[in-house]
Design a protein around this motif. Structure first.
Motif, short mmCIF file in Angstrom:
data_model
loop_
_atom_site.label_atom_id
_atom_site.label_comp_id
_atom_site.label_asym_id
_atom_site.label_seq_id
_atom_site.Cartn_x
_atom_site.Cartn_y
_atom_site.Cartn_z
N LEU A 36 24.81 -1.89 -6.25
CA LEU A 36 24.62 -3.32 -5.97
C LEU A 36 23.13 -3.67 -6.01
O LEU A 36 22.73 -4.70 -6.58
CB LEU A 36 25.21 -3.63 -4.60
CG LEU A 36 25.40 -5.11 -4.29
CD1 LEU A 36 26.35 -5.71 -5.30
CD2 LEU A 36 25.95 -5.30 -2.89
N LEU A 37 22.29 -2.83 -5.41
CA LEU A 37 20.86 -3.13 -5.36
C LEU A 37 20.29 -3.29 -6.76
O LEU A 37 19.48 -4.18 -7.02
CB LEU A 37 20.11 -2.01 -4.63
CG LEU A 37 20.19 -2.03 -3.10
CD1 LEU A 37 19.50 -0.80 -2.53
CD2 LEU A 37 19.57 -3.29 -2.53
N LEU A 38 20.74 -2.41 -7.68
CA LEU A 38 20.19 -2.47 -9.03
C LEU A 38 20.64 -3.74 -9.75
O LEU A 38 20.01 -4.19 -10.69
CB LEU A 38 20.63 -1.23 -9.83
CG LEU A 38 20.04 0.08 -9.31
CD1 LEU A 38 20.69 1.26 -9.99
CD2 LEU A 38 18.54 0.11 -9.53
N ALA A 39 21.76 -4.32 -9.27
CA ALA A 39 22.29 -5.49 -9.96
C ALA A 39 21.89 -6.81 -9.28
O ALA A 39 22.16 -7.88 -9.80
CB ALA A 39 23.81 -5.39 -10.04
N THR A 40 21.28 -6.72 -8.09
CA THR A 40 20.97 -7.95 -7.32
C THR A 40 19.56 -8.43 -7.65
O THR A 40 18.68 -7.62 -7.95
CB THR A 40 21.05 -7.66 -5.81
OG1 THR A 40 22.23 -6.91 -5.56
CG2 THR A 40 21.11 -8.94 -5.01
N SER A 41 19.35 -9.75 -7.54
CA SER A 41 18.03 -10.28 -7.88
C SER A 41 17.04 -9.95 -6.75
O SER A 41 17.43 -9.79 -5.59
CB SER A 41 18.09 -11.78 -8.06
OG SER A 41 18.38 -12.37 -6.80
N ARG A 42 15.75 -9.91 -7.09
CA ARG A 42 14.71 -9.55 -6.11
C ARG A 42 14.76 -10.43 -4.88
O ARG A 42 14.71 -9.94 -3.76
CB ARG A 42 13.34 -9.72 -6.74
CG ARG A 42 12.94 -8.43 -7.35
CD ARG A 42 11.52 -8.24 -7.56
NE ARG A 42 11.48 -6.88 -8.12
CZ ARG A 42 10.43 -6.30 -8.57
NH1 ARG A 42 9.29 -6.93 -8.53
NH2 ARG A 42 10.47 -5.09 -9.05
N SER A 43 14.87 -11.75 -5.10
CA SER A 43 14.78 -12.68 -3.96
C SER A 43 15.91 -12.40 -2.98
O SER A 43 15.70 -12.37 -1.75
CB SER A 43 14.85 -14.11 -4.46
OG SER A 43 15.96 -14.24 -5.31
N ASP A 44 17.13 -12.16 -3.52
CA ASP A 44 18.25 -11.90 -2.61
C ASP A 44 18.00 -10.64 -1.79
O ASP A 44 18.33 -10.57 -0.60
CB ASP A 44 19.56 -11.72 -3.40
CG ASP A 44 19.97 -13.02 -4.07
OD1 ASP A 44 19.24 -14.01 -3.84
OD2 ASP A 44 20.97 -13.05 -4.80
N VAL A 45 17.43 -9.65 -2.46
CA VAL A 45 17.18 -8.39 -1.75
C VAL A 45 16.16 -8.63 -0.63
O VAL A 45 16.35 -8.22 0.52
CB VAL A 45 16.67 -7.31 -2.72
CG1 VAL A 45 16.25 -6.06 -1.94
CG2 VAL A 45 17.77 -6.94 -3.71
N ARG A 46 15.08 -9.34 -0.97
CA ARG A 46 14.01 -9.54 0.02
C ARG A 46 14.52 -10.27 1.25
O ARG A 46 14.10 -9.99 2.38
CB ARG A 46 12.86 -10.34 -0.60
CG ARG A 46 12.05 -9.44 -1.53
CD ARG A 46 10.93 -10.16 -2.21
NE ARG A 46 10.26 -9.22 -3.11
CZ ARG A 46 9.38 -9.58 -4.02
NH1 ARG A 46 9.07 -10.85 -4.14
NH2 ARG A 46 8.81 -8.68 -4.79
N GLU A 47 15.45 -11.19 0.98
CA GLU A 47 16.02 -11.97 2.08
C GLU A 47 16.62 -11.04 3.15
O GLU A 47 16.44 -11.24 4.34
CB GLU A 47 17.13 -12.83 1.48
CG GLU A 47 17.32 -14.18 2.12
CD GLU A 47 18.31 -14.95 1.27
OE1 GLU A 47 19.46 -15.04 1.67
OE2 GLU A 47 17.95 -15.38 0.14
N LYS A 48 17.36 -10.06 2.69
CA LYS A 48 18.10 -9.24 3.66
C LYS A 48 17.42 -7.89 3.89
O LYS A 48 18.00 -7.00 4.50
CB LYS A 48 19.52 -8.99 3.13
CG LYS A 48 20.26 -10.27 2.85
CD LYS A 48 21.75 -10.03 2.78
CE LYS A 48 22.48 -11.35 2.66
NZ LYS A 48 23.77 -11.24 2.04
N GLN A 49 16.21 -7.74 3.33
CA GLN A 49 15.60 -6.40 3.35
C GLN A 49 15.44 -5.87 4.76
O GLN A 49 15.75 -4.71 5.04
CB GLN A 49 14.24 -6.46 2.64
CG GLN A 49 13.62 -5.08 2.51
CD GLN A 49 12.40 -5.10 1.59
OE1 GLN A 49 12.09 -6.14 1.04
NE2 GLN A 49 11.74 -3.99 1.44
#
Length: 2044
Positions: A36-49
């Motif tokens: 999932l991480l490899l397929a998710t956009s950066r901004s979405d990841v940063r939000e929940k990081q």
């Protein structure tokens, strides 16, 4: 589990689960998160990081298991690499804190380890971003390592490896610290830690210069130390490290000038010296070589030596093939020096020497054999030869020293021997792998390979002589043409040097080795060699006693030659059997008394020779029994047996003889025992029943003998354990690439590995493991091995009392020994008891009374608790076998209970492992059906044991046992599936990765579970999907395991899952896993990968291929460097792998995989596949062959493409395949053939160039085979002209396929030519080399086939061009004319038979085609229009015939001779005594069996050609060549006409013809009447065509006609062919022969009638005898009647096509209403042919006979008419109807209908037939018939016109017929009307008024009405116009027939109708074309009628002025346009006429 699939951990769901599920849930979430991480956009990841990091870190504290911590770390790293990195330092600090923690409790350990793993992962992914934190981190980790236990050290090492790989050069400050830490770990107790340390150091050496410069020596020493006590994985890892570091030291470019002073450059010599030190001195280092080294006591441990050996291979592989090519000489001399005398350590004892030699051989094999291409290998072979020559010179110098004493004692002899052995074995292996491509090497006189090897055969050391013999064996297998010359040379030396002991043994070894090579060479050796060898052997045995210095050697040599001769099989041995039996009889004393006197008389030396001789004799017997089973008749066995009792007596005396004469007899006596045991194992026990007890006692004594010191379990037990158990429980026994050297570790230090010198007799045996040298064990071991095997057999056959006694005795012998001795005895005894139980179970025997169980049970029970794992394994197997043999449920329960109790009470690992496996084995042999309560308790106990984390061994064995239970319980296990699965998952998630063996057992369990669940796994219920998810999870954990064998298990589990539930297996991840492991260093992993791939591509080849390419493009980290998937796709990678791989099973799987891929994808990816094959074939074409392509191809337009073959190498881009081996090229050539076959079933455009080009224009993606024709030819050419014979055969086969498929495709640009024509130069050039004198016969034979195909294909029309290929055939014809004597003496006689027959067959095919073309061109000559084309055509058609004509005389003779041979060979065996003693024209009597096969493949075409030739001479014209005296040319000693020309009476031509006729007929009938299932279609067709040709001419027809029995026999045979062969072409050909037989019979009957009339001219006609079948009674006797046989056959054909004809099938004999049907084209042809035959039959009968068959014939003919009268458009008749009408006409007009004797009966029958035809019309019982009226009307017309009037003129019939015509005239269908008019016309014109008048009276009025109707209605279209024209014709005909007085009325009717259609000039202009045509037609007819019947015409005109006016107007209007109109009207008129004429010629 779905709840786990979210970005953040679903804590709510998580908290509700139990502990085990929690771990599963976490693992599943982490797996999902990674994707999932490899397929998710950066901004979405940063939000929940932030939340994610917290969740991940909190997991660190929940003590995650090994797989979980790995994934956790990976996710953290990915998260930081995608999201923000500022909190990463906190994370690192947190991990460091966790590591520093002082908590040492086991429960806290997982958290610490997880922190270590996380650090590694973070640094690897983020690398230099993390700046300077790494020094603290590394320091912290290293500090933690000091107190860590093995798991900690393991994880720390791997973590450091990751840190180093992430930071690269930035980590320089801590290199030294890491190096220090890794050094200590490299010699750690735990093997896993050693592996991890090696990986860490391997990473370190990338940047740390000091490792391969200043510290090189210490790194090497460290590695040597690490090898001590290592396991296979450590040796792989550490040797990789050592090899890489040393390679780096040689090739490194040193950094910066500043540091240059400190770095010393290392030379190759120094590096090799370093490795050599390890090999010779082990880890004792260089400096401490003081004390024990000097004393010579320490020996290098084997594992160090094996490890160093692997390091050598890694070292050279890293440097690569090109480097090895340059430095080979230096490398070779160093490697050989390892076993030279300058290092006595390595070869101190025989045992050491053998092991060291193995290592050296392995180094050479793996480097030279694995890295070099064929050219480089040839160069290497020359270097090895050079080395051998130098060693030999040194030796010669020593040997020429005069003083005998110093000569033999000299150390130099021993010095060179091991080097020579290694060099010779590698030379042999090299040449063996090169195959026939090694020919240039042997032809190169400067290398002198053969002279060198043969001269070494005289070396004083026996091992060197054996190695030289083996080398000759390899040369002979590789190059079969050298086999016979080598054999001759060795035999000649053996005869000349009979007085030198070395020569006698050396050359006898060589001869034996060469005889062993014969079975690998299909072409064999000349038969006479057997006799020479036998005589020589006898001579040696007889002369042995003359000279005591040579006795032993001559005796050994004699028996060795005889034993080796036996391997040639029954054909060779049969002739010498009597002599051999006599020798056997003589070698043993006749009676026990003689043996006694012998014992008292001899001395030590005579006993040595005697034992040698008797052991040899026994060995020869053994060889005879195993290779000549067919000769073992009762009688021979009786002759074999007499020596046996004496041999056994001698066995019992051996011990006392040994006491008397002492140690010199020790080895001979052991060898003698072994030989006798081996022979007895092969003989059926009944043959030595009398002395079973004596043998058994000796066996027992041997097994418990006191003189064996070491328990070498590995050579005895593997056979007695189950294969699956071995794999898990004894890792050393697994198949690996290093098996050859690893074997020595298996046996333990005190025991030698196998080697040839331990048993010279094994040199001729086929080796078990591929192409390497046979490796017999030392006699002391192999005698035990044989004793154990024999014990099983003998013990099962002695009486029960005896058996009990022996078992008791064995049990006691164990009790009475102590210590190590006890282990040895126990091992032997348990092995023999296991062997006994296995034998009894296998032969379904019984153990005997109950008291027998006790000793067996005690023995096995003891072994189950033995410290040796192998022994426990064998005991568990025996335990289960015991239960199986006793076969009593209660006893089985007792055994199980014993194990239960032991497992509950015992605490030691040994007992627990043994008994847990015992339970598993019990289930394996008796499971499934046993009570489920048993199952529950078993599973319960094993669950508990498998969780015993204190002892990994117990876990491993318990889980393995559980997997056996799952396997055997099958469906009963369903209830346990869920708990077992969760147990497996729990263990997979928690067992440390350092315990790989536990994971392997877990893999077995999972695999067994998946198999048990099977297709259930596809289900959708919750329980099933949970199971499925768990299975997939388990596979995922195993895939991540660092151990390769666990990964292999994972792959095979996924393979099972994919088989049962393909939708649920993620194909792309599976394929990527497979691609990554494609070139794994672990053999078992590669095997698993390919087994899986092979399964996947059967279903989804295209998907697999796409996934592989996608992966190669996407993958950031390089895929394994060897598999170049990016460039050449998965297919190319597999081909490359196939080229490198040596394991047979793997190669087979690779080929299967490629074949499946090719089958499903070749058509779609055509260019890709062809390019692959072309690359493989062209890559090797740098041998000079390819250059000639260009010189020939100049005329081709695309020269650029042409040159590409040559420039392919120098365009800078590396070639995808470098130097593929010949075997790979052969496979590529086979692939080309497969591709062509695949295209055949695809689009037709593949074989149509015009269509292909057009479709390619439309869409450039389209690709068709025909567009690649140039490539196909070029590939075939490259292969056909290669050095390798196998490749030449494949190339010629490809060429043949290409010619056959593409010969007929026209060239669109040059009409009249075909596309293959432009390649004729290539074809000629490819064929020419195959006809040179040194080409082997099988290649020439194949080339002949291609020649004939090329000539016959008709591609080349110009005779001069054709002559090139024709010349090749002419040359070979001259070559073979000399007969069987003259052809080469290199091969077996059957090889020359093969060549001769191939040439004759090729000529036969050409001649058949030539005759066919000639025929086809003769027929159209009558109708051809233009003269010139006739001219051209006939030239080419006759041209080919003229070409053949020149040689026809010779050919016909040879063909007849070959046919006669074939006839003799096919005689049943009872006529064997009558066959000629010296054989036939082309075969010798001894080789007749082999020759048969060649005759079978070629006789049919020769037969056809001979028949054609005989018919061309017409059996009458005697050819000048064919005169009787000439017939016995030397070609055919058994010529057709007579034995020899001298004394034989000259035969009349009549006799000669009769003989030939019967020969051809006999062969055909013999073949056709018993068609073997393997008879090819071509043979059957050729045979039938031969019969047709034969019956084409009068003379043979008269023979068949006059001999009725012969005709009937032939018909019956043909009937059988028709019944057994479905093919329409064969059935048609058979029917054609039947027709000819009937014609022959007709001719015969006519001839008899004619001659009778001539003779009785004066006599009364009445008294003429009746000729023909049925004589004067009319009876036909089945079996004696030709007509009856024909009827049977025709009925068979007809009923098969039209079942409705069979009255039985259709229920009632009456007509039954079924719809008429159209038959297929083939069916119609068959039916028509049968009808033709039926209509011919009456002519063969007498009048009475004809009456009896007529009803049948009529029934069938009318039946066909009725069943197939289908309405077709345009009123056509179907072909079967036409045939039945034709047949009817033939029958009705038969003379029998008029003959006085049969006239009345015929008339009645014909009337009935007509009635039947009329009845067809009337619908039966209301069903509507859809018969075609035209067909039936035509039938009626045929009856009316063809029979005598009295048949059809009886009123009732005539009335019905007329009714039918009336009814038909009323039908609206215009075509029916037209046909009806045409038929009526023919009836009206019938000359006999009685027939025609009734029709005229009844029908004319309605015709006239019809015409008037048309007149009123004006016709609209052409059909109506035609109806009108036909009607008018009928009326005109009536006018012509009518009598004078009635004519005027008719004309008066006709004229108004005609005139009414005339148009005046105004109307004419505006009229439609139809009206205008009518006008023309009417006008023309009027013009004709007017003058003919002028008076009537005038009166009509006068009476009707209107008509007259109209006529005049029309004539006037017509005159203007008359010029245009008349031709058209003529034309119209003609067309009408034509159709009626046509109809007439058809039937009427």
């Amino acid at each position: 589990m779905e709840l786990a699939h979210s970005l953040l951990l679903n804590e709510e769901a998580y908290n509700q689960l139990g502990d085990v599920q929690k771990a599963e849930f976490i693992f599943d979430w982490l797996r999902y998160l990674e994707k999932l991480l490899l397929a998710t956009s950066r901004s979405d990841v940063r939000e929940k990081q932030k939340t994610l990091v917290e969740q991940l870190l909190s997991l660190l504290n929940s003590s995650p298991g090994p797989p979980t911590r790995k994934l956790l770390a990976k996710n953290l790293a990915i998260l930081y690499s995608i999201g923000d990195t500022f909190s990463v330092y906190e994370t690192i600090d947190k991990c460091n804190d966790l590591i520093r923690s002082k908590d040492d409790s086991p429960s806290y350990l997982p958290t610490k380890l997880a922190a270590v793993v996380c650090l590694g992962s973070l640094y690897k992914k983020l690398g230099r971003i993390l700046g300077n934190t790494f020094t603290d981190t590394v320091g912290n980790i290293l500090k933690a390592m000091k107190s860590a236990e093995s798991q900690g050290r393991y994880e720390i090492m791997l973590s450091l490896q990751n840190i180093l790989s992430g930071l690269g050069a930035a980590a320089t400050p801590c290199y030294r610290d890491v190096y220090k830490a890794a050094r200590s770990c490299l010699t750690d107790r735990s093997m896993a830690v050693r592996c991890a340390a090696a990986k860490c150091l391997l990473e370190l050496q990338n940047e740390a210069v000091f490792m391969w410069s200043t510290d090189l020596d210490s790194v090497a020493t460290l590695c040597f130390k690490s090898f001590e006590g290592s396991n296979y994985d450590v040796r792989i890892s550490v040797s990789k490290l050592l090899g890489t570091v040393l390679a780096k030291a040689i090739i490194s470019k040193h950094p910066g000038a500043a540091s240059r002073q400190s770095v010393r450059r290392v030379s190759l010599e120094e590096v090799l010296e370093l490795l050599g030190t390890g090999f010779l001195r082990g880890s004792s280092g260089f400096l401490r070589a003081s004390g024990d080294m000097l004393k010579g006591t320490s020996s290098v441990s084997r594992d160090v030596r094996v490890g160093v050996t692997q390091a050598y291979v890694v070292f050279v592989s890293t440097l690569g093939g090109a480097w090895l090519e340059k430095n080979f000489a230096a490398f070779l001399s160093h490697t050989l020096s390892l076993v030279s005398q300058s290092h006595p350590k390595a070869t101190q004892t025989q045992i050491d020497a053998v092991c060291s030699r193995r290592c050296v051989s392995f180094i050479l094999r793996a480097t030279v054999g694995g890295l070099l291409g064929e050219k480089a290998q040839i160069a290497a072979a020359k270097d090895i030869c050079q080395a051998i020559w130098k060693l030999k010179k040194v030796m010669d110098a020593v040997m020429s020293d005069g003083n005998l004493e110093t000569r033999l004692g000299s150390a130099d002899v021993a010095a060179s021997q091991h080097m020579l052995v290694c060099a010779l074995q590698e030379l042999g292996n090299l040449i063996h792998s090169l195959g026939t491509t090694a020919a240039p090497l042997l032809q190169d006189s400067s290398a002198g390979v053969l002279d060198n090897v043969i001269s070494v055969t005289l070396h004083p050391s026996i091992s060197v002589r054996l190695a030289a013999a083996w080398c000759l064996h390899c040369i002979a297998v590789a190059l079969p043409s050298y086999l016979t010359p080598l054999l001759d040379r060795c035999l000649e030396r053996l005869t000349v040097l009979k007085s030198s002991p070395e020569a006698v043994t050396g050359f006898s070894f060589a001869v034996a080795a060469l005889l062993g090579a014969v079975k690998h060479c299909p072409l064999g050796i000349p038969h006479g060699k057997g006799k020479i060898i036998m005589t020589l052997a006898e001579d040696l045995l007889c002369s042995a006693a003359q000279n005591s210095r040579l006795s032993a050697q001559r005796t050994q040599a004699g028996w060795l030659l005889i034993a080796a001769l036996m391997t040639l099989g029954p054909a060779f041995v049969n002739h010498h059997l009597a002599r051999v039996l006599l020798l056997w009889k003589c070698v043993f004393p006749v009676s026990p008394k003689d043996l006694g006197t012998e014992k008292s008389r001899g001395d030590s030396f005579t006993w040595q020779v005697t034992l040698e001789g008797r052991a040899g004799a026994l060995c020869a017997m053994k060889s005879f029994v195993s290779h000549c089973g067919d000769l073992l008749t009762e009688e021979v066995i009786q002759h074999l047996l007499p020596p046996l009792p004496c041999a056994v007596d001698l066995l019992t005396l051996l011990s006392s003889i040994l006491k008397t004469y002492g140690s010199p007899l020790k080895t001979p006596s052991v060898v003698y025992r072994q030989r006798l045991y081996e022979l007895l194992i092969l003989l059926p026990p009944e043959t030595y029943e009398g002395y079973l007890c004596a043998v058994l006692r000796e066996l027992a004594a041997d097994l418990t003998a006191p003189d064996i010191q070491v328990a070498a379990s590995t050579f005895l037990l593997p056979r007695l354990c189950h294969q699956d158990d071995l794999l898990i429980l004894s890792p050393l026994l697994q198949d690996t690439d290093h098996r050859f050297i690893e074997e020595q570790l298996l046996l333990g230090n005190g025991i030698a590995c196998g080697s040839l010198e331990y048993d010279p007799y094994s040199i001729y045996e086929k080796d078990v493991e591929g192409d390497s040298v046979p490796k017999p064990l030392p006699p002391t071991l192999s005698v035990i091995s044989s004793a154990v095997k024999l014990f099983g057999v003998v013990c099962a056959h002695v009486g029960e009392a005896q058996r009990l006694l022996i078992l008791e005795q064995l049990l006691d012998s164990i009790k009475h020994t102590k210590g190590a001795r006890q282990q040895v005895v126990q091992l032997h005894v348990v092995s023999s008891v296991s062997s006994f139980l296995k034998y009894v179970a296998g032969s379904k025997g019984h153990l005997g009374p109950e008291e027998m169980r006790r000793p067996v049970l005690a023995l096995v029970m003891g072994a189950l608790e033995s410290p040796s794992p192998l022994l426990r394994c064998a005991a568990a197997e025996a335990w289960a076998r015991l239960a199986q043999v006793v076969d009593d449920g209660a006893f089985t329960a007792v055994l199980a209970q014993v194990s239960f109790d032991k497992l509950k009470s015992a605490r030691d690992a040994v007992t627990r492992t043994g008994h847990s496996l015992a339970l598993g084995s019990l289930h394996r042999y008796l499971g499934g059906i046993s009570s489920s309560q048993h199952l529950n308790s078993c599973v319960g106990i094993l669950y508990t044991l498998s969780q015993d984390s204190t002892s990994p061994d117990v876990q491993t064995w318990a889980l393995h046992s559980l997997s056996l239970i799952i396997d055997s319980a099958g469906p009963l296990y369903y209830t346990h599936a869920e708990p077992t699965l969760s147990l497996i998952i729990m263990l997979l998630l928690n067992v440390p990765p350092t315990h790989a063996e536990v994971h392997q057992s877990l893999g077995r369990c999972l695999n067994a579970l998946i198999t048990t669940l099977g297709p259930e796994l596809q289900g959708n219920s919750t329980s099933v999907s949970t199971l499925r998810t768990s299975c997939l999870l388990g596979c995922a954990v195993m895939q991540d395991n660092p151990d390769c064998l666990v990964q292999a298990q994972a792959i095979s589990c996924l393979q099972q899952l994919h088989m049962f539930a393909p939708r649920h297996v993620n194909l792309s991840s599976l394929v990527s896993c497979l691609c990554v492991n494609l070139c794994s260093p672990y053999l078992l992993l590669r095997r698993a990968v390919l087994a899986c791939l092979r399964q996947l591509v059967q279903r989804e080849a295209a998907e697999v291929s796409e996934h592989a390419v996608m992966l190669a493009k996407d993958s950031r980290e390089e895929l394994t460097p060897d598999a170049n998937i990016r460039e050449v796709g998965l297919e190319g990678a597999l081909l490359t792998l196939l080229d490198k791989e040596t394991d047979g099973r793997l190669c087979h799987d690779i080929k299967e995989t490629l074949n499946h891929m090719l089958t499903s994808m070749a058509v779609d990816k055509l260019s890709f596949w062809l390019k692959l094959c072309k690359d493989v074939l062209a890559a090797s074409a740098d041998f000079t062959t390819v250059t000639c392509v260009d010189t020939m191809q100049e005329e081709e337009g695309d020269k650029g493409d042409d040159a590409s073959v040559l420039t392919i190498r120098n365009d800078g881009r590396p070639h995808p395949f470098t130097n593929p081996r010949w075997a790979t090229r052969v496979f590529a050539a086979e692939c080309v053939c497969r591709i062509i076959n695949q295209c055949e079933n695809a689009h037709s455009a593949h074989f149509d160039i015009a269509l292909a080009q057009e479709m390619k224009k439309r869409d450039s993606r389209n690709d068709f085979l025909v567009l690649h024709l140039g490539d196909l030819i070029r590939m075939a050419f490259m292969a056909a002209t290669d050095h390798s014979d196998q490749l030449r055969l494949s190339g010629l086969e490809t060429l043949l396929v290409v010619i056959r498929r593409f010969a007929t495709i026209p060239e669109p640009e040059f009409p009249g030519h075909v596309i293959l024509e432009q390649y004729q130069a290539n074809v000629g050039a490819a064929l020419r080399p195959a006809f040179t004198s040194e080409t082997p016969p099988d290649v020439t034979a194949k080339a002949c086939q291609v020649c004939s195909a090329w000539i016959a294909s008709g591609v080349v029309s110009d005779l001069n061009d054709l002559r090139r290929v024709h010349q090749l055939l002419v040359a070979s014809l001259t070559k073979i004319q000399v007969g069987k004597e003259a052809l080469s003496h290199l091969y077996n006689e059957s090889a020359s038979t093969m060549e001769i027959l191939a040439v004759l067959k090729a000529w036969a095919e050409v001649y058949i085609i030539a005759v066919e073309r000639h025929k086809n061109h003769k027929q159209p000559l009558k109708t051809t229009c233009s003269e010139e084309c006739v001219g051209n055509g006939s030239i080419s058609s006759d041209g080919l015939l003229d070409l053949v004509h020149a040689d026809l005389g010779t050919l016909s003779r040879l063909w007849l001779a070959a046919l006669q041979d074939f006839a003799l060979l096919t005689l049943p065996s009872e006529f064997a005594s009558q066959l000629p003693v010296e054989g036939g024209a082309f075969y010798t009597a001894e080789t007749s069996e082999n020759a048969k096969l060649h005759y079978y493949s070629s006789w049919a075409f020769i037969l056809h050609a001979t028949a054609l030739w005989l018919t061309s001479t017409g059996f009458v014209v005697a050819d000048p060549d064919e005169g009787a005296p000439n017939l016995s040319r030397p070609v055919t000693p058994t010529s057709m006409c007579q034995g020899s020309s001298s004394g034989a009476p000259v035969k009349s031509p009549e006799d000669v013809y009769t003989e030939r006729f019967h020969l051809i007929l006999g062969i055909s009938v013999e073949f056709l009447c018993s068609l073997r299932s393997d008879a090819t279609m071509e043979s059957i067709t050729a045979c039938l065509h031969a019969l047709q040709a034969l019956l084409d001419v009068p003379w043979p027809r008269s023979k068949i006609g006059s001999d009725q029995d012969l005709g009937i026999e032939l018909l019956n045979v043909l009937h059988r062919v028709i019944l057994t062969r479905e093919s329409p072409s064969i059935q048609l050909a058979s029917l054609e022969v039947v027709r000819q037989i009937i014609c022959a019979a007709q001719e015969h009957v006519k001839e008899k009638r004619r001659s009778a009339e001539v003779d009785d001219g004066a006599a009364e006609k009445e008294t003429l005898p009746e000729f023909g079948e049925g004589k004067d009674t009319g009876g036909l006797v089945p079996g004696k009647s030709l007509v009856f046989a024909t009827l049977e056959l025709c009925v068979c054909i007809l009923v098969r096509q039209l079942p409705e004809l069979n009255p039985k099938l259709t229920g009632s004999p009456g007509v039954k209403a079924t719809k008429p049907q159209m038959l297929s084209e083939d069916g119609s042809r068959l039916v028509s042919a049968a009808l033709v035959i039926l209509s011919e039959l009456p002519a063969v009968c007498s009048p009475e006979g004809s009456i009896s068959i007529l009803p049948t014939i009529l029934y069938l003919t009318i039946g066909v008419l009725r069943e197939t009268a289908v309405k077709l458009p345009g009123g056509q008749l179907s072909s079967t109807v036409a045939a039945s009408l034709q047949a009817l006409k033939g029958i009705l007009s038969s003379p029998m209908a008029r003959a006085e004797k049969s006239h009345t009966a015929w008339t009645d029958l014909l009337r009935s037939a007509l009635t039947t035809v009329l009845d067809c019309w009337d619908p039966v019982a209301g069903t509507h018939q859809e018969l075609d009226e035209v067909s039936l009307l035509t039938a009626i017309t045929v009856f009316t016109l063809s029979t005598s009037p009295e048949v059809t003129t009886i009123p009732c019939l005539q009335k019905r017929c007329i009714e039918k015509f009336k009814a038909t005239l009323e039908i609206k269908d215009p075509m029916v009307q037209i046909k009806t008019y045409q038929l009526l016309l023919s009836i009206f014109q019938y000359p006999n008024p009685a027939v025609s008048y009734p029709y005229i009276y009844s029908l004319v009025s309605s015709i006239v009405e019809k015409l008037q109707e048309i007149d009123k209605r004006k016709p609209e279209d052409t059909t109506e116009l035609q109806i009108f024209q036909e009607g008018i014709k009928v009326l005109e005909a009536l006018v012509a027939i009518a009598e004078e007085q009635h004519r005027s009325q008719l004309v008066a009717c006709l004229l108004p109708i005609l005139i009414s259609f005339l148009l005046d000039e105004n109307a004419l202009g505006s009229a439609t074309s139809i009206m205008r045509n009518l006008h023309d037609f009417a006008l023309q007819n009027l013009m004709q009628i007017g003058p003919q019947y002028s008076s009537v015409f005038k009166s009509v005109m006068a009476s009707s002025p209107a008509l007259k006016a109209r006529l005049e107007a029309a004539i006037k209007g017509n005159q203007e346009s008359v010029k245009l109109k008349i031709p058209t009207s003529k034309h119209t008129k003609n067309s009408g006429k034509n159709s009626s004429i046509q109809l007439k010629t058809n039937f009427l």
